[in-house]
Design a protein around this motif. Structure first.
Motif, PDB file in Angstrom:
ATOM      1  N   ALA A   1       0.834  -1.209   0.000  1.00  0.00           N
ATOM      2  CA  ALA A   1       0.000   0.000   0.000  1.00  0.00           C
ATOM      3  C   ALA A   1       0.865   1.254   0.000  1.00  0.00           C
ATOM      4  O   ALA A   1       2.001   1.253   0.468  1.00  0.00           O
ATOM      5  CB  ALA A   1      -0.925   0.020   1.205  1.00  0.00           C
ATOM      6  N   LYS A   2       0.293   2.316  -0.518  1.00  0.00           N
ATOM      7  CA  LYS A   2       0.979   3.603  -0.559  1.00  0.00           C
ATOM      8  C   LYS A   2       0.013   4.695  -0.990  1.00  0.00           C
ATOM      9  O   LYS A   2      -1.013   4.431  -1.595  1.00  0.00           O
ATOM     10  CB  LYS A   2       2.156   3.553  -1.536  1.00  0.00           C
ATOM     11  N   ALA A   3       0.383   5.933  -0.677  1.00  0.00           N
ATOM     12  CA  ALA A   3      -0.370   7.105  -1.133  1.00  0.00           C
ATOM     13  C   ALA A   3      -0.077   7.320  -2.622  1.00  0.00           C
ATOM     14  O   ALA A   3       0.767   6.632  -3.186  1.00  0.00           O
ATOM     15  CB  ALA A   3       0.026   8.306  -0.284  1.00  0.00           C
ATOM     16  N   PRO A   4      -0.757   8.268  -3.281  1.00  0.00           N
ATOM     17  CA  PRO A   4      -0.692   8.356  -4.743  1.00  0.00           C
ATOM     18  C   PRO A   4       0.680   8.585  -5.369  1.00  0.00           C
ATOM     19  O   PRO A   4       0.931   8.109  -6.463  1.00  0.00           O
ATOM     20  CB  PRO A   4      -1.593   9.546  -5.075  1.00  0.00           C
ATOM     21  N   ILE A   5       1.541   9.359  -4.733  1.00  0.00           N
ATOM     22  CA  ILE A   5       2.844   9.624  -5.353  1.00  0.00           C
ATOM     23  C   ILE A   5       3.567   8.298  -5.523  1.00  0.00           C
ATOM     24  O   ILE A   5       3.767   7.601  -4.544  1.00  0.00           O
ATOM     25  CB  ILE A   5       3.689  10.571  -4.477  1.00  0.00           C
ATOM     26  N   LEU A   6       3.932   7.852  -6.700  1.00  0.00           N
ATOM     27  CA  LEU A   6       3.785   8.529  -7.979  1.00  0.00           C
ATOM     28  C   LEU A   6       2.786   7.860  -8.900  1.00  0.00           C
ATOM     29  O   LEU A   6       2.092   8.509  -9.665  1.00  0.00           O
ATOM     30  CB  LEU A   6       5.148   8.499  -8.717  1.00  0.00           C
ATOM     31  N   GLU A   7       2.720   6.546  -8.810  1.00  0.00           N
ATOM     32  CA  GLU A   7       1.950   5.816  -9.821  1.00  0.00           C
ATOM     33  C   GLU A   7       0.463   5.764  -9.495  1.00  0.00           C
ATOM     34  O   GLU A   7      -0.284   5.009 -10.110  1.00  0.00           O
ATOM     35  CB  GLU A   7       2.511   4.386  -9.962  1.00  0.00           C
ATOM     36  N   GLY A   8       0.023   6.517  -8.524  1.00  0.00           N
ATOM     37  CA  GLY A   8      -1.364   6.425  -8.073  1.00  0.00           C
ATOM     38  C   GLY A   8      -1.417   5.636  -6.783  1.00  0.00           C
ATOM     39  O   GLY A   8      -0.511   4.869  -6.460  1.00  0.00           O
ATOM     40  N   ALA A   9      -2.496   5.842  -6.035  1.00  0.00           N
ATOM     41  CA  ALA A   9      -2.629   5.176  -4.741  1.00  0.00           C
ATOM     42  C   ALA A   9      -2.778   3.670  -4.941  1.00  0.00           C
ATOM     43  O   ALA A   9      -3.329   3.215  -5.933  1.00  0.00           O
ATOM     44  CB  ALA A   9      -3.839   5.730  -4.003  1.00  0.00           C
ATOM     45  N   GLN A  10      -2.236   2.925  -4.005  1.00  0.00           N
ATOM     46  CA  GLN A  10      -2.407   1.479  -4.035  1.00  0.00           C
ATOM     47  C   GLN A  10      -2.821   1.000  -2.657  1.00  0.00           C
ATOM     48  O   GLN A  10      -2.374   1.530  -1.653  1.00  0.00           O
ATOM     49  CB  GLN A  10      -1.083   0.794  -4.391  1.00  0.00           C
ATOM     50  N   MET A  11      -3.642  -0.042  -2.646  1.00  0.00           N
ATOM     51  CA  MET A  11      -3.896  -0.733  -1.397  1.00  0.00           C
ATOM     52  C   MET A  11      -3.045  -1.994  -1.379  1.00  0.00           C
ATOM     53  O   MET A  11      -2.603  -2.461  -2.426  1.00  0.00           O
ATOM     54  CB  MET A  11      -5.376  -1.054  -1.252  1.00  0.00           C
ATOM     55  N   SER A  12      -2.846  -2.539  -0.209  1.00  0.00           N
ATOM     56  CA  SER A  12      -2.023  -3.738  -0.109  1.00  0.00           C
ATOM     57  C   SER A  12      -2.738  -4.934  -0.728  1.00  0.00           C
ATOM     58  O   SER A  12      -3.961  -5.035  -0.693  1.00  0.00           O
ATOM     59  CB  SER A  12      -1.715  -4.043   1.357  1.00  0.00           C
ATOM     60  N   THR A  13      -1.931  -5.835  -1.276  1.00  0.00           N
ATOM     61  CA  THR A  13      -2.456  -7.027  -1.935  1.00  0.00           C
ATOM     62  C   THR A  13      -2.266  -8.244  -1.030  1.00  0.00           C
ATOM     63  O   THR A  13      -1.174  -8.456  -0.476  1.00  0.00           O
ATOM     64  CB  THR A  13      -1.718  -7.263  -3.270  1.00  0.00           C
ATOM     65  N   LEU A  14      -3.319  -9.035  -0.920  1.00  0.00           N
ATOM     66  CA  LEU A  14      -3.271 -10.227  -0.072  1.00  0.00           C
ATOM     67  C   LEU A  14      -2.209 -11.191  -0.587  1.00  0.00           C
ATOM     68  O   LEU A  14      -2.269 -11.626  -1.736  1.00  0.00           O
ATOM     69  CB  LEU A  14      -4.638 -10.915  -0.047  1.00  0.00           C
ATOM     70  N   THR A  15      -1.240 -11.505   0.251  1.00  0.00           N
ATOM     71  CA  THR A  15      -0.127 -12.345  -0.173  1.00  0.00           C
ATOM     72  C   THR A  15      -0.088 -13.639   0.624  1.00  0.00           C
ATOM     73  O   THR A  15       0.129 -14.716   0.070  1.00  0.00           O
ATOM     74  CB  THR A  15       1.199 -11.562  -0.008  1.00  0.00           C
ATOM     75  N   VAL A  16      -0.275 -13.558   1.929  1.00  0.00           N
ATOM     76  CA  VAL A  16      -0.381 -14.756   2.756  1.00  0.00           C
ATOM     77  C   VAL A  16      -1.768 -14.726   3.400  1.00  0.00           C
ATOM     78  O   VAL A  16      -2.016 -13.908   4.284  1.00  0.00           O
ATOM     79  CB  VAL A  16       0.706 -14.807   3.851  1.00  0.00           C
ATOM     80  N   PRO A  17      -2.673 -15.599   2.942  1.00  0.00           N
ATOM     81  CA  PRO A  17      -4.035 -15.532   3.487  1.00  0.00           C
ATOM     82  C   PRO A  17      -4.093 -15.724   5.005  1.00  0.00           C
ATOM     83  O   PRO A  17      -4.848 -15.054   5.685  1.00  0.00           O
ATOM     84  CB  PRO A  17      -4.762 -16.653   2.750  1.00  0.00           C
ATOM     85  N   PHE A  18      -3.277 -16.644   5.507  1.00  0.00           N
ATOM     86  CA  PHE A  18      -3.327 -16.880   6.956  1.00  0.00           C
ATOM     87  C   PHE A  18      -1.958 -17.282   7.482  1.00  0.00           C
ATOM     88  O   PHE A  18      -1.278 -18.131   6.919  1.00  0.00           O
ATOM     89  CB  PHE A  18      -4.333 -17.994   7.274  1.00  0.00           C
ATOM     90  N   MET A  19      -1.583 -16.643   8.563  1.00  0.00           N
ATOM     91  CA  MET A  19      -0.328 -17.009   9.227  1.00  0.00           C
ATOM     92  C   MET A  19      -0.579 -16.910  10.731  1.00  0.00           C
ATOM     93  O   MET A  19      -1.216 -15.954  11.194  1.00  0.00           O
ATOM     94  CB  MET A  19       0.784 -16.039   8.813  1.00  0.00           C
ATOM     95  N   LYS A  20      -0.078 -17.881  11.457  1.00  0.00           N
ATOM     96  CA  LYS A  20      -0.133 -17.786  12.921  1.00  0.00           C
ATOM     97  C   LYS A  20       0.848 -16.685  13.357  1.00  0.00           C
ATOM     98  O   LYS A  20       1.967 -16.612  12.842  1.00  0.00           O
ATOM     99  CB  LYS A  20       0.287 -19.126  13.541  1.00  0.00           C
ATOM    100  N   ILE A  21       0.414 -15.842  14.266  1.00  0.00           N
ATOM    101  CA  ILE A  21       1.294 -14.752  14.703  1.00  0.00           C
ATOM    102  C   ILE A  21       1.669 -15.013  16.162  1.00  0.00           C
ATOM    103  O   ILE A  21       0.959 -14.600  17.081  1.00  0.00           O
ATOM    104  CB  ILE A  21       0.611 -13.386  14.545  1.00  0.00           C
ATOM    105  N   GLU A  22       2.737 -15.761  16.334  1.00  0.00           N
ATOM    106  CA  GLU A  22       3.145 -16.115  17.689  1.00  0.00           C
ATOM    107  C   GLU A  22       4.636 -15.871  17.855  1.00  0.00           C
ATOM    108  O   GLU A  22       5.398 -16.025  16.899  1.00  0.00           O
ATOM    109  CB  GLU A  22       2.817 -17.604  17.945  1.00  0.00           C
ATOM    110  N   GLU A  23       5.034 -15.512  19.048  1.00  0.00           N
ATOM    111  CA  GLU A  23       6.450 -15.303  19.319  1.00  0.00           C
ATOM    112  C   GLU A  23       7.235 -16.551  18.947  1.00  0.00           C
ATOM    113  O   GLU A  23       6.738 -17.642  19.169  1.00  0.00           O
ATOM    114  CB  GLU A  23       6.655 -15.002  20.813  1.00  0.00           C
ATOM    115  N   PRO A  24       8.434 -16.417  18.411  1.00  0.00           N
ATOM    116  CA  PRO A  24       9.174 -15.167  18.117  1.00  0.00           C
ATOM    117  C   PRO A  24       8.929 -14.628  16.701  1.00  0.00           C
ATOM    118  O   PRO A  24       9.778 -13.918  16.200  1.00  0.00           O
ATOM    119  CB  PRO A  24      10.618 -15.607  18.320  1.00  0.00           C
ATOM    120  N   TYR A  25       7.829 -14.960  16.102  1.00  0.00           N
ATOM    121  CA  TYR A  25       7.419 -14.399  14.809  1.00  0.00           C
ATOM    122  C   TYR A  25       8.407 -14.700  13.679  1.00  0.00           C
ATOM    123  O   TYR A  25       8.596 -13.896  12.772  1.00  0.00           O
ATOM    124  CB  TYR A  25       7.215 -12.878  14.915  1.00  0.00           C
TER     125      TYR A  25
END
Lengths: 435, 371
Positions: free
Chosen positions: A329-353
């Motif tokens: 994701a990013k604001a418009p500068i330069l190529e226009g605004a983008q939202m983030s694209t789903l890359t990993v649908p699911f990941m456990k988020i546990e220490e130590p990550y």
């Protein structure tokens, strides 16, 4: 007595909303009277008001372009700022900003805030932003000689470091998470702090093509806007079933509980209608209500949070929780605004990550190698393609990653996709096909 | 003791990061971390969160200015010491949250907050910003401290929030409304997914300070910064400089970011664009970008009446027409953009038709329109 007349700014003292002009004036007055041994110009707030008044007359900003200042050994955390009318407003001749890395989700003890205030009144303008757009505490305006002094005091006396700026890792930020939210699918505060500590070098010493942001949202409601604002967006989600308390559902339909935690109380929307307000608004139509029991076909649920938001006392996120990881994701500068694209649908988020850190390090290696100067990750992914990005991440393609399959057939086949490769003999071809 | 300029590396401490958030959690938060069951909004700006242990935390949310003096922060600390055991929190949208662990502590806290006013008469701690209403506007630095702004930030926000003050303290909207402001296209505030975005834009190509350009700038970087390739090297009066093909300029200001000898800001040229209909949340519909519905309004310090007026028109039409839970962008899409312009009374002009990358994806390629 104010140093400059500010008739236009005075108009901004009117109205009910807190007036930043009134606040600046009280700070200017306090600096006038204080016994504190002020190290930045005493009249800096007065001069800032004067400069603002001039800007309101001219309608063009009076700050000069950048200027390289900083603290030794760091390439970020300080933003140089010089006024373009220094003779008229000497108090803001140089008026640099420090970004101070906020604690995860911005809880504070008054003891700590008072220490910051004491330091900043003495060595700076006494004006702050609580907080800046990325999340840092912004200390707004001091002179060049004060920068190292402030950094020394911050690190030695407040046990506190600067945040990021420039082409480096920007200060990570997170939602309130498990501290006070029932929707948090993982411990956003813990991950945010852990990643901030792990990547201190990347945060302080610019080595990237451009800025890089982590933001950690605990659920798909997205209170820190990671999907719009972070190069890596970590958004909490779950894999199993929404937990239902059928009695509480009935309490909502019976009117004993206010829908959406009372969020719509300012207007008479009529009695709560679960069919109209929940079942029919479900984006996948995976819910049913027979007047007695709420059913959810969880396999079809896309976890949009609407039903849970409407009936927080009856519905709870599942227990098999983790996060979706999105990039770019990013604001418009330069190529226009983008939202983030789903890359990993699911990941456990546990220490130590480890899994998440491995992933981000692969992405950084790729971006550092291939990214052009001032090219955000999202723009690089656009330029080289999402398939390439998946290769970099060592991930297999998954239909969850796309909105729809491509509608053009211009597939960039690779030689290894075709059995036997691309080598052919034109003469063999001609034996069968005349010229 | 302290920094020694003669020996800057002596006892230097670096890379220690932020303070640990755990130090700053009030005890009711610490004890119930991860145990929260549900929440309710008791009245605008007042929340209760209930834990599985039975504990409750009551939160009073008040609006704040992003720009805050240490005098004001000390006043916040004084309140938190008096009512909240010395802890408080800031939200991502410049609100301040005071938390207490017992309902009996709410009223004195609320009364205390309510009573405090700035010398000019504005409220110091307006309660609100919850539920289906307006919360605080997030914004950038503007004329107060940025070098590339097209508009002011704090001043515009003050004017809009003054006008919408009642809606900060109410919950009469169909859904929450998030207004954001970024003072130039760099969008430090990343306003591109807001229900209403106030954006500073330019309309004049950069001026060229040929006399000093080569000394001030890395010319190749300035050239590379232009997304449309409008900048090329040039020699002017024997000095190395650049030339700009003005008809290709998209007024993004990226060249000025790289080269201070190419300023864009102008009294006539710079002003406000308004975008609407973006959202971040995945609720019901997917996150979406805001769309430009007002291409340009003049900077009108000190009270920006045209900007405030246009925002009110948009909000009034939305509040009248949208269904419960419907975000501004979802409402506009349901009724159609032709209807949006009719209902809001905003003029539709050619400037609002996309002509940048992927422009045609935003043109209508069907016969499904409304008369």
């Amino acid at each position: 007595m104010a140093k400059h007349k500010t008739p236009m700014l005075d108009e901004l003292e009117k109205g009910k909303w807190p007036s930043f002009i009134s606040d600046m004036k009280q700070e200017a007055e306090s600096r006038e009277k204080t016994n504190v041994d002020l190290q930045a110009p005493k009249e800096c707030v007065d001069d800032l008001l004067g400069l603002m008044e001039l800007t309101y007359e001219d309608k063009v900003v009076h700050w000069k372009h950048g200027g390289i200042v900083g603290v030794f050994g760091y390439g970020g955390g300080v933003i140089g700022r010089y006024c373009d009318q220094p003779e008229q407003f000497p108090g803001v001749r140089d008026f640099h900003t420090l970004r101070v890395n906020q604690p995860s989700s911005k809880f504070y003890s008054t003891e700590y805030l008072r220490q910051v205030c004491e330091l900043w009144e003495r060595r700076g303008s006494g004006l702050t932003n609580m907080h800046g757009s990325t999340g840092d505490i912004i200390l707004l305006g001091t002179t060049t000689p004060q920068l190292e002094e402030i950094f020394w005091e911050l690190t030695h006396n407040l046990d506190q470091d600067l945040g990021g700026s420039g082409s480096n890792l920007r200060t990570p930020s997170c939602c309130i998470g498990k501290a006070r939210c029932e929707f948090a699918c993982y411990d956003t505060q813990a991950v945010c702090t852990d990643f901030t500590m792990e990547y201190q070098d990347e945060l302080h010493r610019p080595a990237f093509p451009y800025k890089f942001k982590f933001k950690f949202d605990g659920c798909p409601n997205g209170c820190v806007a990671s999907i719009a604002r972070a190069d890596m967006s970590v958004i909490g989600t779950w894999k199993d079933d929404i937990r239902i308390d059928q009695d509480a559902v009935k309490a909502y339909t019976g009117g004993e509980l206010k829908p959406n935690g009372g969020a719509h109380a300012g207007r008479d929307w009529g009695a709560f209608d679960i069919q109209k307000e929940v079942i029919d608004l479900c984006p996948t139509n995976c819910m049913a209500w027979d007047g007695n029991k709420l059913k959810i076909d969880n396999k079809e649920c896309t976890r949009c949070m609407h039903c849970i938001n409407v009936m927080p006392k009856a519905l709870r996120i599942g227990k098999d929780t983790g996060a979706s990881i999105l990039f770019g994701a990013k604001a418009p500068i330069l190529e226009g605004a983008q939202m983030s694209t789903l890359t990993v649908p699911f990941m456990k988020i546990e220490e130590p990550y480890e899994e998440l850190k491995d992933l981000v390090e692969k992405v950084w290696d790729y971006w550092s190698e291939e990214g052009k100067n001032r090219e955000r990750l999202g723009e690089l992914i656009q330029r080289e393609g999402f398939q390439k990005f998946l290769e970099v991440c060592e991930l297999d393609a998954d239909p969850r990653m796309i909105q729809e399959p491509r509608s053009n057939p211009y597939i960039f086949w690779k030689e290894e996709d075709v059995p036997g490769g691309w080598e052919r003999d034109i003469n063999e071809f001609r034996k069968k096909h005349q010229r | 003791m302290g920094y020694d300029p003669k020996d800057p590396l002596k006892d230097r401490i670096t890379d220690i990061g932020p303070r640990d958030y755990k130090e700053f959690l009030p005890s009711v938060i610490k004890e119930n971390y991860g145990k929260w069951l549900y929440h309710e909004i008791l009245e605008p700006g007042v929340l209760v969160h209930v834990s599985e242990t039975g504990a409750k935390v009551y939160t009073v949310r008040v609006g704040g200015c992003r720009l805050m003096s240490v005098t004001h922060i000390r006043e916040i600390c004084e309140i938190a010491d008096k009512h909240c055991d010395g802890y408080l929190r800031f939200t991502t949208r410049n609100n301040v949250e005071f938390m207490v662990d017992d309902e009996s502590k709410l009223k004195p806290l609320m009364e205390d907050l309510e009573s405090r006013e700035f010398a000019g008469g504005s409220k110091k701690f307006p309660r609100g910003g919850t539920g289906a209403g307006l919360t605080n506007i997030v914004h950038t630095q503007g004329w107060l401290h940025c070098h590339t702004p097209a508009i002011d930030a704090s001043g515009v926000v003050k004017c809009v929030m003054d006008e919408l003050y009642e809606d900060f303290q109410d919950m009469r909207f169909p859904a929450q409304v998030r207004i954001s402001l970024a003072c130039c296209l760099n969008m430090c505030g990343a306003v591109h997914c807001s229900d209403i975005a106030i954006l500073g834009i330019h309309r004049m190509p950069p001026m060229l300070d040929h006399e000093h350009l080569d000394n001030m700038c890395e010319i190749p970087l300035a050239i590379a910064a232009c997304p449309t390739g409008a900048i090329k090297p040039a020699t002017v009066d024997g000095k190395k400089s650049v030339a700009v093909k003005n008809e290709r300029c998209m007024f993004c200001g990226n060249c000025y970011t790289m080269c201070p000898s190419m300023p864009l800001a102008d009294e006539e040229g710079s002003g406000v664009a308004l975008l609407v209909g973006g959202k971040i949340s995945n609720r019901i519909t997917e996150p979406k970008f805001s769309k430009v519905v007002v291409p340009f309004l003049y900077n009108e310090p000190p009270r920006w009446p045209s900007t405030v007026d246009a925002i009110k028109k948009i909000l009034n039409a939305y509040v009248d027409g949208a269904q419960k839970y419907e975000r501004l962008g979802d409402w506009a899409e349901r009724i159609g953009w032709e209807r949006f312009f009719e209902k809001t009374g905003l003029p539709f002009t050619g400037h609002l038709i996309d002509d940048y990358r992927f422009a045609y994806t935003t043109w209508r390629q069907s016969t499904q329109f409304k008369f």
